[in-house]
Design a protein around this motif. Structure first.
Motif, PDB file in Angstrom:
ATOM      1  N   MET A 153       0.835  -1.211   0.000  1.00 28.89           N
ATOM      2  CA  MET A 153       0.000   0.000   0.000  1.00 28.89           C
ATOM      3  C   MET A 153       0.871   1.263   0.000  1.00 28.89           C
ATOM      4  SD  MET A 153      -3.231  -0.759  -0.042  1.00 28.89           S
ATOM      5  CE  MET A 153      -2.997  -2.172  -1.082  1.00 28.89           C
ATOM      6  N   LEU A 154       1.969   1.206   0.759  1.00 30.13           N
ATOM      7  CA  LEU A 154       2.878   2.360   0.808  1.00 30.13           C
ATOM      8  C   LEU A 154       3.513   2.585  -0.563  1.00 30.13           C
ATOM      9  CD1 LEU A 154       4.345   4.561   2.429  1.00 30.13           C
ATOM     10  CD2 LEU A 154       6.069   2.865   3.058  1.00 30.13           C
ATOM     11  N   LYS A 155       3.948   1.501  -1.179  1.00 26.36           N
ATOM     12  CA  LYS A 155       4.605   1.611  -2.486  1.00 26.36           C
ATOM     13  C   LYS A 155       3.616   2.187  -3.511  1.00 26.36           C
ATOM     14  CE  LYS A 155       6.864  -1.257  -5.937  1.00 26.36           C
ATOM     15  NZ  LYS A 155       5.705  -1.441  -6.835  1.00 26.36           N
ATOM     16  N   LEU A 156       2.392   1.668  -3.520  1.00 26.43           N
ATOM     17  CA  LEU A 156       1.398   2.149  -4.493  1.00 26.43           C
ATOM     18  C   LEU A 156       1.065   3.626  -4.252  1.00 26.43           C
ATOM     19  CD1 LEU A 156      -1.006  -0.943  -4.709  1.00 26.43           C
ATOM     20  CD2 LEU A 156       0.571  -0.134  -6.462  1.00 26.43           C
ATOM     21  N   THR A 157       0.963   4.017  -2.985  1.00 29.82           N
ATOM     22  CA  THR A 157       0.671   5.426  -2.671  1.00 29.82           C
ATOM     23  C   THR A 157       1.804   6.323  -3.172  1.00 29.82           C
ATOM     24  OG1 THR A 157      -0.456   4.739  -0.664  1.00 29.82           O
ATOM     25  CG2 THR A 157       0.159   7.050  -0.801  1.00 29.82           C
ATOM     26  N   GLN A 158       3.033   5.877  -2.924  1.00 30.23           N
ATOM     27  CA  GLN A 158       4.165   6.713  -3.337  1.00 30.23           C
ATOM     28  C   GLN A 158       4.269   6.773  -4.859  1.00 30.23           C
ATOM     29  OE1 GLN A 158       7.448   5.211  -0.919  1.00 30.23           O
ATOM     30  NE2 GLN A 158       6.917   6.667   0.690  1.00 30.23           N
ATOM     31  N   GLU A 159       3.873   5.689  -5.514  1.00 31.15           N
ATOM     32  CA  GLU A 159       3.860   5.718  -6.988  1.00 31.15           C
ATOM     33  C   GLU A 159       2.831   6.725  -7.489  1.00 31.15           C
ATOM     34  OE1 GLU A 159       4.855   0.991  -7.729  1.00 31.15           O
ATOM     35  OE2 GLU A 159       2.985   1.832  -8.488  1.00 31.15           O
ATOM     36  N   LEU A 160       1.677   6.751  -6.817  1.00 36.59           N
ATOM     37  CA  LEU A 160       0.588   7.625  -7.266  1.00 36.59           C
ATOM     38  C   LEU A 160       0.958   9.096  -7.059  1.00 36.59           C
ATOM     39  CD1 LEU A 160      -2.330   7.060  -8.318  1.00 36.59           C
ATOM     40  CD2 LEU A 160      -3.123   7.522  -6.020  1.00 36.59           C
ATOM     41  N   PHE A 161       1.309   9.452  -5.826  1.00 36.63           N
ATOM     42  CA  PHE A 161       1.623  10.863  -5.544  1.00 36.63           C
ATOM     43  C   PHE A 161       3.015  11.234  -6.046  1.00 36.63           C
ATOM     44  CE2 PHE A 161      -1.459  10.472  -1.759  1.00 36.63           C
ATOM     45  CZ  PHE A 161      -2.515  10.928  -2.524  1.00 36.63           C
ATOM     46  N   GLY A 162       3.882  10.227  -6.186  1.00 37.88           N
ATOM     47  CA  GLY A 162       5.255  10.507  -6.645  1.00 37.88           C
ATOM     48  C   GLY A 162       5.399  10.237  -8.126  1.00 37.88           C
ATOM     49  N   ASN A 163       4.272  10.291  -8.864  1.00 33.20           N
ATOM     50  CA  ASN A 163       4.338   9.929 -10.282  1.00 33.20           C
ATOM     51  C   ASN A 163       5.308  10.814 -11.066  1.00 33.20           C
ATOM     52  OD1 ASN A 163       3.469   8.157 -12.360  1.00 33.20           O
ATOM     53  ND2 ASN A 163       2.273   9.820 -13.230  1.00 33.20           N
ATOM     54  N   ALA A 164       5.524  12.036 -10.582  1.00 31.28           N
ATOM     55  CA  ALA A 164       6.446  12.930 -11.284  1.00 31.28           C
ATOM     56  C   ALA A 164       7.871  12.796 -10.750  1.00 31.28           C
ATOM     57  CB  ALA A 164       5.966  14.369 -11.138  1.00 31.28           C
ATOM     58  N   ASP A 165       8.068  11.959  -9.749  1.00 29.82           N
ATOM     59  CA  ASP A 165       9.400  11.785  -9.161  1.00 29.82           C
ATOM     60  C   ASP A 165       9.969  10.472  -9.688  1.00 29.82           C
ATOM     61  OD1 ASP A 165      11.581  11.154  -7.453  1.00 29.82           O
ATOM     62  OD2 ASP A 165      10.761  12.487  -5.905  1.00 29.82           O
ATOM     63  N   ALA A 166      10.992  10.607 -10.551  1.00 26.83           N
ATOM     64  CA  ALA A 166      11.533   9.416 -11.218  1.00 26.83           C
ATOM     65  C   ALA A 166      12.023   8.374 -10.218  1.00 26.83           C
ATOM     66  CB  ALA A 166      12.651   9.833 -12.174  1.00 26.83           C
ATOM     67  N   GLU A 167      12.359   8.831  -8.995  1.00 21.36           N
ATOM     68  CA  GLU A 167      12.848   7.894  -7.982  1.00 21.36           C
ATOM     69  C   GLU A 167      11.693   7.063  -7.392  1.00 21.36           C
ATOM     70  OE1 GLU A 167      16.170   9.770  -5.546  1.00 21.36           O
ATOM     71  OE2 GLU A 167      14.763   9.185  -3.968  1.00 21.36           O
ATOM     72  N   LEU A 168      10.466   7.580  -7.478  1.00 25.46           N
ATOM     73  CA  LEU A 168       9.337   6.920  -6.806  1.00 25.46           C
ATOM     74  C   LEU A 168       8.331   6.277  -7.756  1.00 25.46           C
ATOM     75  CD1 LEU A 168       8.572   9.627  -4.074  1.00 25.46           C
ATOM     76  CD2 LEU A 168       9.747   7.461  -3.725  1.00 25.46           C
ATOM     77  N   ASN A 169       8.227   6.762  -9.000  1.00 23.39           N
ATOM     78  CA  ASN A 169       7.150   6.227  -9.853  1.00 23.39           C
ATOM     79  C   ASN A 169       7.501   4.822 -10.353  1.00 23.39           C
ATOM     80  OD1 ASN A 169       8.664   6.448 -12.261  1.00 23.39           O
ATOM     81  ND2 ASN A 169       7.886   8.486 -12.713  1.00 23.39           N
ATOM     82  N   ARG A 170       6.564   4.208 -11.069  1.00 24.76           N
ATOM     83  CA  ARG A 170       6.692   2.786 -11.427  1.00 24.76           C
ATOM     84  C   ARG A 170       7.834   2.490 -12.373  1.00 24.76           C
ATOM     85  NH1 ARG A 170       2.067  -0.249  -9.954  1.00 24.76           N
ATOM     86  NH2 ARG A 170       1.960  -1.964 -11.434  1.00 24.76           N
ATOM     87  N   SER A 171       8.109   3.405 -13.318  1.00 25.65           N
ATOM     88  CA  SER A 171       9.068   3.049 -14.372  1.00 25.65           C
ATOM     89  C   SER A 171      10.281   3.960 -14.424  1.00 25.65           C
ATOM     90  CB  SER A 171       8.351   3.130 -15.723  1.00 25.65           C
ATOM     91  OG  SER A 171       8.073   4.496 -15.997  1.00 25.65           O
ATOM     92  N   GLY A 172      10.336   4.975 -13.581  1.00 27.41           N
ATOM     93  CA  GLY A 172      11.436   5.935 -13.680  1.00 27.41           C
ATOM     94  C   GLY A 172      11.193   6.978 -14.764  1.00 27.41           C
ATOM     95  N   ALA A 173       9.944   7.063 -15.279  1.00 25.36           N
ATOM     96  CA  ALA A 173       9.629   8.036 -16.345  1.00 25.36           C
ATOM     97  C   ALA A 173       9.761   9.466 -15.826  1.00 25.36           C
ATOM     98  CB  ALA A 173       8.204   7.818 -16.846  1.00 25.36           C
ATOM     99  N   THR A 174      10.180  10.375 -16.698  1.00 24.47           N
ATOM    100  CA  THR A 174      10.268  11.785 -16.321  1.00 24.47           C
ATOM    101  C   THR A 174       8.901  12.439 -16.551  1.00 24.47           C
ATOM    102  OG1 THR A 174      10.930  12.362 -18.542  1.00 24.47           O
ATOM    103  CG2 THR A 174      12.706  11.942 -16.963  1.00 24.47           C
ATOM    104  N   PRO A 175       8.626  13.587 -15.871  1.00 23.83           N
ATOM    105  CA  PRO A 175       7.302  14.211 -16.006  1.00 23.83           C
ATOM    106  C   PRO A 175       6.989  14.634 -17.441  1.00 23.83           C
ATOM    107  CG  PRO A 175       8.611  15.295 -14.279  1.00 23.83           C
ATOM    108  CD  PRO A 175       9.498  14.283 -14.930  1.00 23.83           C
ATOM    109  N   GLU A 176       8.010  14.826 -18.276  1.00 22.75           N
ATOM    110  CA  GLU A 176       7.764  15.270 -19.658  1.00 22.75           C
ATOM    111  C   GLU A 176       7.194  14.144 -20.519  1.00 22.75           C
ATOM    112  OE1 GLU A 176      11.048  15.573 -18.267  1.00 22.75           O
ATOM    113  OE2 GLU A 176      10.352  17.477 -17.420  1.00 22.75           O
ATOM    114  N   ASP A 177       7.309  12.910 -20.061  1.00 22.84           N
ATOM    115  CA  ASP A 177       6.904  11.748 -20.850  1.00 22.84           C
ATOM    116  C   ASP A 177       5.447  11.398 -20.546  1.00 22.84           C
ATOM    117  OD1 ASP A 177       6.515   9.247 -21.892  1.00 22.84           O
ATOM    118  OD2 ASP A 177       8.054   8.246 -20.694  1.00 22.84           O
TER     119      ASP A 177
END
Ligand code: HEM
Length: 424
Positions: free
Chosen positions: A176-200
Motif C-alpha cells: 500500500m505504501l509503495k502504491l501510494t508513493q507511486e501515485l503521488f510521486g508519479n512525477a518523481d523518477a525515484e518513486l514512480n513505477r518506471s522511472g519516467a520523467t514528467p515530460e513523458d
C-alpha cells in the motif's frame, strides 16, 4: 498574464522538491505582484492562480459556482489530459472519488463515511492509536540514535493506523505504501513505477494506470470478502454501502478505497516528517514545546501549515464569476494554491518562521467548504498522540544530513529526514 518562468515553476514538480524554496519564492512574488492572474506554462491550458488566503476560501465556499469534477482536479499537461480522456471515455479523471465529484453525488458519497471521521467516534480509537504510536517510538529508540525519521517512523505510523481502519492486513502495508508513493510521486523518477520523467506523457499515463489497476484489483478482492463476511471496518462500509438505495458504482467504490488508502496516510506522514525537520532546525522551538507539552496542539497546527502537503487542487467555473473584483469566465480552470494561502502575509505574521505558539493559525491546508478534508480530525489526533508519546522521551535531536522533499506539484512532503538523537 503571469511571466513564463513563474508559470513554469509553479507546475514544475522539481521546484517543490529539494528544500522547496524555489516554488516558495515564485508564490511570494505572485502574492506581491499578481495575486490573481492567469498562468499558461508551456504544454498546459491556461488557468487562474489563486494565491491569497481570502480568495481561496471564497472559491471553496462557492462549490456550486466552482466545480471539482468538470475538468482535471490536478493541473495536468494537455497531452496527458487528452490521453486520460481517451482511455476514460471522455472523462478527465482516472478515478472518481470525493474530490472528483460535485453535488448531488458528492454529498451522498461523503455521507457514507462521514460519521467514522467525526471527533466523537475517533475518540474510541485513541487508546489503540496510542498503542501503535508507542510501538513506532520504541522502534525509533531501538535504532541507536540515528535514523531516517521519514522512512523509519513518519511513513509507517499513519499508514498502519489507516490500514487498520480499513481492515487491510499488516502484511500488505508495504504494498500500500509503495502504491501510494507511486501515485503521488508519479512525477518523481525515484518513486514512480518506471522511472519516467514528467515530460513523458505516455509513460506518466502508463504508470498511473498501472498503479490504479493494482489498487483496484486489491480492493476488488476486499469488496468480495467484506460482502460475504462484513466486519467492523471501513472497507465493509464501502463494500456494503448504498447511495440512494443502490450499491456504490464500481469505479466509485474502488476510488473511495483508493482515496482513503492514499490521502489517509501520505499527507499525515509528510506533515510528521516535516515537523521533525523543522524542530531539528529550530532548537528553540524544540525546547519550547518539549518544556511545555500543552503546546503540542500548536505544534500540530503549525506543522500542518508549514508542510502544507497538498499543494493545490483545481476548480472549474460553472458560470461567469467575480472573484475579488476580477472576472472569471464560465469554463475557466482555477488553481487553489494552499502553500501560498498559508504564507499570505496579510493573515500570518512572519509566515516563513516556524512558530509552535502561533495563534490564531487559520491555515488552509485542509481546504475549506464542502470538500474540506474528511480526515482532518484523524490526522490531528494521530499527530497529537505521536508528539505526546515522543517528546517526553526525545532528549535531543539534530539533522544528520540534508532532508529532501519529494518532487511533486500535487501532494508531497519530505522523502528523507536523516537525524541523530538521544532518547530515554
Ligand atoms: C495532514 C493531513 C492531511 C491534509 C493536509 C489533508 C488535506 C486535504 C485537502 C487539502 C483536501 C481537499 C479539500 C478541499 O478541496 O477543500 C482533502 C480532502 C480529503 N482528504 Fe485529506 N488531508 C489530510 C489527511 C487526511 C486523512 C488522514 C484522511 C483519511 C481518510 C483524508 C481523507 C481525505 C478525503 C477522503 C478527502 C476528500 C474530501 C472531499 O472531497 O469531500 N485526509 N484533504
Amino acid at each position: 498574464m503571469i511571466p513564463s518562468e513563474i508559470a513554469a515553476t509553479i507546475v514544475d514538480p522539481k521546484a517543490f522538491g529539494g528544500d522547496g524554496s524555489r516554488v516558495a519564492e515564485a508564490f511570494t512574488w505572485l502574492r506581491r505582484q499578481m495575486p490573481l492572474a492567469v498562468a499558461q506554462p508551456q504544454g498546459f491550458d491556461p488557468f487562474w492562480v489563486v494565491t491569497r488566503h481570502a480568495d481561496i476560501l471564497e472559491v471553496e465556499r462557492q462549490n456550486e459556482l466552482f466545480h471539482n469534477g468538470d475538468r482535471a482536479t490536478i493541473v495536468t499537461p494537455i497531452d496527458l489530459d487528452q490521453k486520460v480522456r481517451m482511455v476514460m471515455g471522455g472523462s478527465p479523471h482516472l478515478v472518481r472519488a470525493l474530490v472528483q465529484m460535485d453535488n448531488p453525488d458528492h454529498a451522498a458519497y461523503r455521507r457514507l463515511t462521514y460519521g467514522a471521521f467525526l471527533p466523537q467516534n475517533l475518540k474510541k480509537l485513541e487508546a489503540r492509536i496510542r498503542e501503535i504510536a508507542r510501538g513506532f517510538i520504541d522502534h525509533m529508540a531501538s535504532l541507536g540514535g540515528r535514523c531516517d525519521f521519514a522512512t523509519d517512523v513518519a511513513f509507517l505510523y499513519p499508514l498502519h493506523v489507516i490500514m487498520e481502519l480499513l481492515g487491510v492486513p499488516g502484511s500488505d502495508e508495504p504494498r500500500m505504501l509503495k502504491l501510494t508513493q507511486e501515485l503521488f510521486g508519479n512525477a518523481d523518477a525515484e518513486l514512480n513505477r518506471s522511472g519516467a520523467t514528467p515530460e513523458d506523457a505516455a509513460g506518466a499515463l502508463a504508470n498511473l494506470q498501472g498503479t490504479v489497476a493494482e489498487f483496484m484489483a486489491y480492493f476488488n478482492d476486499i469488496t468480495e470478502d467484506r460482502r460475504r463476511h462484513p466486519k467492523d471496518d471501513l472497507s465493509s462500509v464501502i463494500a456494503n454501502g448504498s447511495i440512494n438505495g443502490e450499491p456504490l458504482g464500481i469505479l466509485e467504490a474502488m476510488s473511495y478505497y483508493i482515496i482513503v488508502a492514499t490521502a489517509g496516510h501520505d499527507t499525515t506522514s509528510s506533515t510528521t516528517a516535516g515537523a521533525l525537520w523543522a524542530l531539528a532546525e529550530n532548537q528553540a522551538q524544540f525546547r519550547k514545546v518539549k518544556d511545555d507539552l500543552s503546546l503540542i496542539p500548536g505544534l500540530v497546527e503549525e506543522s500542518i501549515r508549514w508542510v502544507t502537503p497538498v499543494k493545490h487542487f483545481m476548480r472549474t467555473a460553472t458560470a461567469d464569476a467575480d472573484l475579488a473584483g476580477t472576472k472569471i469566465a464560465k469554463g475557466d480552470w482555477v488553481m487553489l494554491s494552499y502553500p501560498s494561502g498559508n504564507h499570505d502575509e496579510s493573515v500570518f505574521a512572519d509566515p516563513f518562521s516556524f512558530d509552535v505558539a502561533r495563534t490564531p493559525n487559520k491555515h488552509v491546508s485542509f481546504g475549506y467548504g464542502a470538500h474540506i478534508c474528511l480526515g482532518q480530525h484523524l490526522a490531528r489526533m494521530e499527530m497529537r498522540i505521536l508528539w505526546e508519546e515522543l517528546l517526553p522521551r526525545l532528549e535531543s535531536v539534530e539533522l544528520a544530513g540534508a532532508p529532501v522533499n519529494m518532487d511533486s506539484a500535487f501532494v508531497c512532503g519530505p522523502k528523507r529526514v536523516p537525524i541523530s538523537y538521544k532518547m530515554r
